[in-house]
Design a protein around this motif. Structure first.
Motif, PDB file in Angstrom:
ATOM      1  N   ARG A  32     -44.666 -47.412 -33.013  1.00  0.00           N
ATOM      2  CA  ARG A  32     -44.825 -46.169 -32.235  1.00  0.00           C
ATOM      3  C   ARG A  32     -43.468 -45.524 -31.949  1.00  0.00           C
ATOM      4  NH1 ARG A  32     -48.556 -49.516 -29.776  1.00  0.00           N
ATOM      5  NH2 ARG A  32     -47.162 -49.917 -28.024  1.00  0.00           N
ATOM      6  N   SER A  38     -42.157 -43.913 -35.085  1.00  0.00           N
ATOM      7  CA  SER A  38     -42.889 -42.667 -35.344  1.00  0.00           C
ATOM      8  C   SER A  38     -42.323 -41.520 -34.511  1.00  0.00           C
ATOM      9  CB  SER A  38     -44.377 -42.836 -35.045  1.00  0.00           C
ATOM     10  OG  SER A  38     -44.957 -43.720 -35.973  1.00  0.00           O
ATOM     11  N   ARG A  39     -42.071 -41.777 -33.223  1.00  0.00           N
ATOM     12  CA  ARG A  39     -41.502 -40.726 -32.368  1.00  0.00           C
ATOM     13  C   ARG A  39     -40.121 -40.315 -32.855  1.00  0.00           C
ATOM     14  NH1 ARG A  39     -44.200 -43.900 -28.395  1.00  0.00           N
ATOM     15  NH2 ARG A  39     -42.344 -45.161 -28.043  1.00  0.00           N
ATOM     16  N   SER A  50     -46.187 -53.334 -32.960  1.00  0.00           N
ATOM     17  CA  SER A  50     -46.862 -52.063 -32.677  1.00  0.00           C
ATOM     18  C   SER A  50     -45.993 -51.160 -31.807  1.00  0.00           C
ATOM     19  CB  SER A  50     -48.218 -52.306 -32.014  1.00  0.00           C
ATOM     20  OG  SER A  50     -48.055 -53.009 -30.797  1.00  0.00           O
ATOM     21  N   ARG A  51     -45.266 -51.745 -30.868  1.00  0.00           N
ATOM     22  CA  ARG A  51     -44.362 -50.935 -30.036  1.00  0.00           C
ATOM     23  C   ARG A  51     -43.268 -50.329 -30.906  1.00  0.00           C
ATOM     24  NH1 ARG A  51     -40.274 -52.693 -25.099  1.00  0.00           N
ATOM     25  NH2 ARG A  51     -39.452 -50.595 -24.809  1.00  0.00           N
TER      26      ARG A  51
END
Length: 186
Positions: A75, A78-79, A71-72
């Protein structure tokens, strides 16, 4: 519960290690942000992709190599996608997973930042130590890494997932990567 304290030598060593790690990382991260607009997390992803075949890696393999939760990584990707430095692509042979791919903009960002990163490591770390101290520190780090790999990686005897279900690794985890170097993992 019997609380045994660290002795003076253990305390001094632990505090010195923590201070050194924090201070060097702080200097490097500040320079990346100030001079290149990159976070340390951006840089380690770019570094890993720069040294990967075809400048792409399966997301699960990258998460395992960086010791990040999936999950990290998701994210973070995505950034970075928003800024155009990486993109997601379907993983060959794995319809559920994806590859993280370095873009031309990501390659340019990494190439711009790498000389400063390398100079910062030399200035704050390597040049401060004698060759013998560097060798000793390498021996120390390798001893701790060997212990970590043998005792604390998924599937190892002290893996927290082992306590829940003996004989199986945590779902979605990979064994610790061996042979990682600064240029292949941070």
């Amino acid at each position: 519960m019997d609380q045994e304290w660290l002795d003076e030598r253990e305390t001094r060593a632990w505090i010195a290690y923590q201070r050194m790690r924090i201070e060097v990382n702080e200097v490097l991260a500040r320079r990346l942000a100030r001079d290149f607009g990159l976070t340390e997390a951006d840089f380690v992803v770019l570094l890993r992709l720069s040294n990967s075949p075809e400048h792409r890696l399966r997301a699960r393999d990258m998460a395992a190599a960086l010791h990040w939760e999936r999950s990290r990584l998701s994210r973070q990707v995505s950034r970075m996608e928003t800024r155009g430095t990486v993109m997601r692509a379907p993983s060959e042979g794995d319809a559920r997973g994806y590859d993280v791919v370095l873009t031309d903009a990501g390659r340019a960002a990494f190439k711009a930042a790498w000389p400063a990163w390398k100079a910062g490591i030399r200035h704050c770390f390597a040049d401060v130590l004698s060759p013998e101290q560097l060798d000793s520190l390498t021996d120390i780090a390798e001893a701790i890494d060997s212990h970590y790999s043998a005792q604390h990686c998924p599937g190892a005897p002290n893996d927290p997932a082992q306590a829940d279900s003996p004989g199986t690794a945590a779902a979605g985890t990979e064994p610790c990567a061996e042979g990682d170097s600064l240029e292949s993992a941070c």
